[in-house]
Scaffold this active site. Structure first.
Site, mmCIF file in Angstrom:
data_model
loop_
_atom_site.group_PDB
_atom_site.id
_atom_site.type_symbol
_atom_site.label_atom_id
_atom_site.label_comp_id
_atom_site.label_asym_id
_atom_site.label_seq_id
_atom_site.Cartn_x
_atom_site.Cartn_y
_atom_site.Cartn_z
ATOM 1 N N ARG A 144 -15.360 -20.350 34.792
ATOM 2 C CA ARG A 144 -14.364 -20.601 33.738
ATOM 3 C C ARG A 144 -13.527 -19.356 33.489
ATOM 4 N NH1 ARG A 144 -13.207 -23.883 29.239
ATOM 5 N NH2 ARG A 144 -13.120 -22.897 27.183
ATOM 6 N N HIS A 147 -8.996 -24.449 24.217
ATOM 7 C CA HIS A 147 -9.225 -23.612 23.044
ATOM 8 C C HIS A 147 -8.220 -23.988 21.958
ATOM 9 C CE1 HIS A 147 -11.448 -20.758 25.752
ATOM 10 N NE2 HIS A 147 -12.167 -20.657 24.662
ATOM 11 N N HIS A 159 -20.824 -19.475 33.786
ATOM 12 C CA HIS A 159 -19.640 -19.317 32.940
ATOM 13 C C HIS A 159 -18.558 -18.494 33.621
ATOM 14 C CE1 HIS A 159 -18.047 -20.344 29.091
ATOM 15 N NE2 HIS A 159 -17.800 -19.108 28.734
#
Length: 257
Positions: A204, A227, A201
């Site tokens: 990102r 998002h 992660h």
């Protein structure tokens, strides 16, 4: 490993227990009540670090990092996508010339037909990459035209049930799992023993931080990360000390002529 993992694990297991108890009650079985103290926890702000662009570039050009991992790391960074989204890509999905692919996003729901009948396909979102991943993808695929983009180096063991979508029809190799990819990254980056390396992660987080430092607007960052709410994006942007120092220089008094 991200620091809010215990919270997420607790919430996921709590939801599973509640679902099971509800099923028991619906089918006439006696089921205990969940204790009042077993509340859903609020996840703290993510402590996932943002790695520097130099550190990411150095990792990817290392000779001991295979082309499969190089491609995965570069795609994760350039798309700012979730690891699960990239690992589930099949060769038929990306458009290599346009440097983009449609992915099944986190929380995607199945499309519905009229009268509420569910379909098997899902709402997809587009992720984009640039020259780094574009150079590596053809080397990874080596003429393969179908099956998972990222596969293991071995066929599934006897008796292991694997979905046909997760098997390369030409080689018989299985799709690389999240756990396997995470273990490989840890092997490449751990400095203090197993489990101390980077997390998938972090690519990102790093990509969104670097884009923010470069001046990308909130709307552009939301478009890149996909998002839906600005507050969900906030925890991904972690400016480096150098970036903060650079912007602080804008407050310096002007020199007199």
């Amino acid at each position: 490993m991200v620091n809010d993992t215990p919270t997420n694990t607790w919430n996921a297991r709590r939801a599973a227990v509640l679902s099971w108890l509800a099923w028991c009650r619906e089918h006439g079985h006696t089921a205990p009540a969940v204790p009042a103290w077993a509340k859903r926890l609020t996840a703290p702000d993510s402590q996932t670090p943002a790695r520097s662009k130099t550190a990411i570039d150095r990792l990817i050009i290392r000779r001991d990092v295979g082309v499969r991992e190089k491609t995965l790391y570069r795609l994760l960074y350039e798309t700012a996508a979730r690891a699960e989204e990239i690992l589930t890509l099949n060769i038929e999905d990306p458009c290599l010339t346009a440097r983009q692919a449609r992915v099944k996003a986190k929380g995607a729901h199945a499309k519905t037909r009229r009268r509420g009948q569910a379909r098997e396909d899902f709402v997809l979102e587009t992720v984009y990459w640039d020259a780094g991943a574009a150079r590596l993808l053809p080397r990874l695929l080596k003429g393969r035209t179908r099956g998972p983009v990222f596969v293991t180096h071995r066929r599934p063991g006897p008796g292991k049930v694997v979905s046909p979508r997760d098997i390369c029809p030409d080689t018989g190799l299985a799709r690389l799992s999240y756990g396997q990819a995470r273990a490989l990254l840890d092997e490449h980056t751990a400095l203090n023993g197993p489990g101390t390396g980077w997390d998938l992660h972090e690519f990102r987080h790093s990509a969104l931080t670097h884009l923010g430092e470069a001046g990308a607007s909130l709307l552009m960052l939301m478009a890149k990360s996909r998002h839906k709410k600005p507050e969900n994006l906030r925890r991904y942007f972690k400016p480096s000390p150098d970036a903060i120092a650079e912007i602080t220089s804008l407050l310096a008094p002007r020199t007199s002529g």
